[in-house]
Design a protein around this motif. Structure first.
Motif, PDB file in Angstrom:
ATOM      1  N   TYR A 283      -3.654   5.370   7.239  1.00 57.69           N
ATOM      2  CA  TYR A 283      -4.414   4.673   6.128  1.00 57.69           C
ATOM      3  C   TYR A 283      -5.417   3.910   6.766  1.00 57.69           C
ATOM      4  O   TYR A 283      -5.624   3.253   8.017  1.00 57.69           O
ATOM      5  CB  TYR A 283      -3.189   3.660   5.804  1.00 57.69           C
ATOM      6  CG  TYR A 283      -2.048   4.377   4.863  1.00 57.69           C
ATOM      7  CD1 TYR A 283      -2.309   4.265   3.296  1.00 57.69           C
ATOM      8  CD2 TYR A 283      -0.975   4.768   5.385  1.00 57.69           C
ATOM      9  CE1 TYR A 283      -1.306   5.020   2.530  1.00 57.69           C
ATOM     10  CE2 TYR A 283      -0.093   5.504   4.463  1.00 57.69           C
ATOM     11  CZ  TYR A 283      -0.205   5.645   3.031  1.00 57.69           C
ATOM     12  OH  TYR A 283       0.809   6.304   2.420  1.00 57.69           O
TER      13      TYR A 283
ATOM     14  N   THR B  54       1.263   4.459  -2.893  1.00 58.93           N
ATOM     15  CA  THR B  54       0.665   5.810  -2.543  1.00 58.93           C
ATOM     16  C   THR B  54       1.802   6.776  -2.019  1.00 58.93           C
ATOM     17  O   THR B  54       1.500   7.912  -1.875  1.00 58.93           O
ATOM     18  CB  THR B  54      -0.233   5.465  -1.378  1.00 58.93           C
ATOM     19  OG1 THR B  54       0.330   4.892  -0.424  1.00 58.93           O
ATOM     20  CG2 THR B  54      -1.427   4.731  -1.924  1.00 58.93           C
TER      21      THR B  54
ATOM     22  N   LYS C 253      -1.747   5.189  -9.341  1.00 58.14           N
ATOM     23  CA  LYS C 253      -2.891   4.368  -9.797  1.00 58.14           C
ATOM     24  C   LYS C 253      -2.736   3.338 -10.835  1.00 58.14           C
ATOM     25  O   LYS C 253      -3.429   2.321 -10.697  1.00 58.14           O
ATOM     26  CB  LYS C 253      -4.234   5.365 -10.228  1.00 58.14           C
ATOM     27  CG  LYS C 253      -4.840   6.261  -9.138  1.00 58.14           C
ATOM     28  CD  LYS C 253      -6.411   6.856  -9.580  1.00 58.14           C
ATOM     29  CE  LYS C 253      -6.768   7.565  -8.571  1.00 58.14           C
ATOM     30  NZ  LYS C 253      -7.994   8.267  -8.944  1.00 58.14           N
TER      31      LYS C 253
ATOM     32  N   LEU D  17       0.381   9.188  -4.970  1.00 58.91           N
ATOM     33  CA  LEU D  17      -0.473   7.912  -5.506  1.00 58.91           C
ATOM     34  C   LEU D  17      -0.067   7.617  -6.893  1.00 58.91           C
ATOM     35  O   LEU D  17      -0.311   8.552  -7.967  1.00 58.91           O
ATOM     36  CB  LEU D  17      -2.032   8.277  -5.381  1.00 58.91           C
ATOM     37  CG  LEU D  17      -3.157   7.483  -5.916  1.00 58.91           C
ATOM     38  CD1 LEU D  17      -2.903   6.098  -5.079  1.00 58.91           C
ATOM     39  CD2 LEU D  17      -4.566   7.811  -5.766  1.00 58.91           C
TER      40      LEU D  17
ATOM     41  N   THR E 192       0.735  -1.327   0.123  1.00 58.91           N
ATOM     42  CA  THR E 192       0.168  -0.163  -0.006  1.00 58.91           C
ATOM     43  C   THR E 192       0.885   1.297   0.107  1.00 58.91           C
ATOM     44  O   THR E 192       0.671   2.314  -0.831  1.00 58.91           O
ATOM     45  CB  THR E 192      -0.790   0.036   1.089  1.00 58.91           C
ATOM     46  OG1 THR E 192      -1.865  -1.223   1.219  1.00 58.91           O
ATOM     47  CG2 THR E 192      -1.805   1.200   1.355  1.00 58.91           C
TER      48      THR E 192
END
Length: 527
Positions: free
Chosen positions: A179, A69, A75, A73, A65
């Motif tokens: 998070y 990020t 994507k 970030l 994660t």
């Protein structure tokens, strides 16, 4: 004495049962505590292994994660693609700080998740509520971070029943991002924990995961739904889920439960048998005591019944012997009294002898054709003067037809005389006796009615028992043997007849003896 015997028997019967029951229950409780302790330790060891696996898995998620990020970030990151494709995670969100009101939300591209309920707006609202409700818990994450330890805090989603949310902080000391990973709880169990649980269980245990809120089994290493799991503890990663353990096949708990059930059945049967035996014994003792009392009363009554005529006979015989009576008229009176008392004495003795024969089964009846009206006429010729002389109004209503019986004439006569004697003895103010014969549904009957003290409903079923005398009212002011009605019952039964009684306390009694008639063309009718 009877109460003391009963108390002693109750103690003797129940004391061993109570001691045995206490010992067995204590033994079973100790065994169950040992088994529960063994299960708890075994479950703790398995739970530790499962939680360790869960922590290792989630640490891998966390690293992926952060890589996707941070510092910003991406994507199109392969890490992000892996998280959504290979794990139960369906949403990743992060806040710049705990107080941040707007979270960045990344939702897995899935036709089932793009529905309105999984919209970014709904997810942001869920995260906002979770941060408010768990503010103190999340603040402690910073304390752990300051001590160079990254703590993971699992929280149940408020909005989504099938989701667990993992809160954690960025590992970077200059980054305070919070998070939140949303993952499907059931998929985590089925896809990640299930292989580990199957490996641990092997052929020895049955391990199951339960949803406590919905009260249902999520997963089990044994497919059967009949497995009962009593030892359960919460999973660390999914707090609303619990892990349960039991042995395969018949568990020790089942064996213990079976033993407990069997032991209690044995105890219950033993108690029932002992209580039944005790009740039977106490009843027999009570009956024997009552019978002894009845026999004592019988002897007292018989002694009185015999003493009175004997005293009169002795007194008048002595008076005559000493020639103290001067007139012939007075002598005749004394002779008559002696004769009457002798007949009375003879009647008492015959009643006792007949009862003795009845008890021994030695009574022999000489059955012959006879007319019930004629039997009653003979009784009337003997008794009418005696009754009127004692102040009684005496009447007989004969049936117009012949009442032919196949009977022992003397026995039928004795039964009727016993009823007349009782009518005389238990009549008080109103001295009247009515006798009637007739036919009722092709059955002949003779009915004796008095207007004396009567008999209560409770006593009517007992008065035909040997030695029994009504225990209430002023009946004990009148002496008797308690054998008369027992003889009547025996005689009527021997003639295939029956007895009916209609009586009320204080209003008199009506006894009806019914006998089968002889039909000269057909034979004997049944009663």
């Amino acid at each position: 004495p009877l109460k003391k015997i009963i108390i002693f028997l109750v103690i003797i019967i129940l004391l061993p049962v109570i001691v045995f029951s206490i010992f067995e229950i204590s033994s079973l409780n100790n065994t169950e505590r040992v088994i529960q302790s063994v299960y708890t330790k075994q479950l703790d060891a398995i739970l530790f292994s499962v939680n360790q696996l869960s922590e290792d898995i989630t640490n891998g998620w966390i690293n992926k994660t952060e890589q996707a990020t941070f510092p910003e970030l991406n994507k199109d990151s392969q890490d992000l693609k892996w998280l959504f494709d290979e794990t139960p995670i369906f949403t990743i969100a992060y806040l710049d700080s705990i107080g941040d009101k707007k979270a960045e939300v990344i939702i897995k591209k899935d036709s089932l998740l793009v529905q309105q309920e999984y919209s970014e707006e709904n997810l942001r609202e869920d995260i906002r509520q979770l941060t408010i409700n768990n503010f103190d818990v999340l603040k402690r994450l910073f304390v752990y971070k300051q001590n160079n330890y990254r703590k993971i805090t699992p929280v149940k989603s408020n909005r989504y029943n099938d989701a667990t949310v993992l809160f954690f902080l960025s590992a970077d000391s200059a980054n305070n991002k919070v998070y939140a990973l949303y993952f499907n709880s059931e998929k985590f169990v089925m896809n990640i924990l299930a292989p580990k649980l199957q490996e641990i269980a092997e052929n020895e245990f049955v391990l199951s995961v339960f949803d406590k809120k919905q009260n249902k089994r999520i997963y089990s290493t044994e497919r059967s739904d009949t497995v009962i799991t009593r030892q359960q503890k919460n999973l660390w990663l999914i707090p609303e889920y619990s892990l349960g353990i039991t042995l395969k096949g018949s568990s020790i708990e089942d064996v213990i439960q079976s033993r407990i059930t069997f032991t209690f059945i044995i105890i219950a049967v033993l108690v029932v048998v002992l209580i039944a035996a005790g009740i039977l014994l106490i009843r027999n003792i009570n009956n024997e005591v009552k019978l002894a009392q009845i026999k004592a009363d019988f002897l007292s009554n018989v002694s009185h019944e015999l003493r009175t005529p004997l005293a009169l006979i002795s007194m008048f015989a002595e008076t005559l012997e000493m020639d103290r009576v001067k007139t012939d008229e007075k002598k005749k009176e004394y002779y008559k009294i002696i004769s009457q008392e002798t007949a009375r004495l003879s009647k008492i003795v015959n009643k006792i002898l007949n009862f003795s024969k009845m008890e021994a089964g030695k009574i022999k009846y000489n059955f012959e054709q006879c007319n019930l009206n004629e039997i009653l006429l003979d009784i009337s010729n003997v008794y009418s003067f005696h009754l009127k002389n004692n102040g009684f109004t005496f009447s007989i209503e004969y049936a117009e037809e012949k009442l032919l019986l196949n009977a022992d004439k003397e026995s039928i006569s004795e039964a009727i005389i016993n009823l007349i004697d009782n009518a005389v003895k238990y009549s008080k103010e109103k001295k009247e006796v009515k006798i009637k014969t007739g036919v009722e549904k092709e059955v002949g009957f003779v009915q004796v009615q008095d207007f004396g003290i009567g008999i209560s409903k409770e006593e009517q079923t007992k008065i035909f028992e040997k030695f029994y005398r009504v225990s209430t009212g002023n009946v004990h002011n009148t002496k008797g043997t308690g054998l008369g009605l027992a003889l009547v019952k025996h005689i009527v039964a021997a003639h295939n007849g029956r007895i009916e009684i209609n009586s009320q306390s204080g209003k008199g009694s009506t006894f009806k003896l019914l006998f089968p008639l002889i039909n000269e063309n057909i034979g004997v009718n049944n009663v």
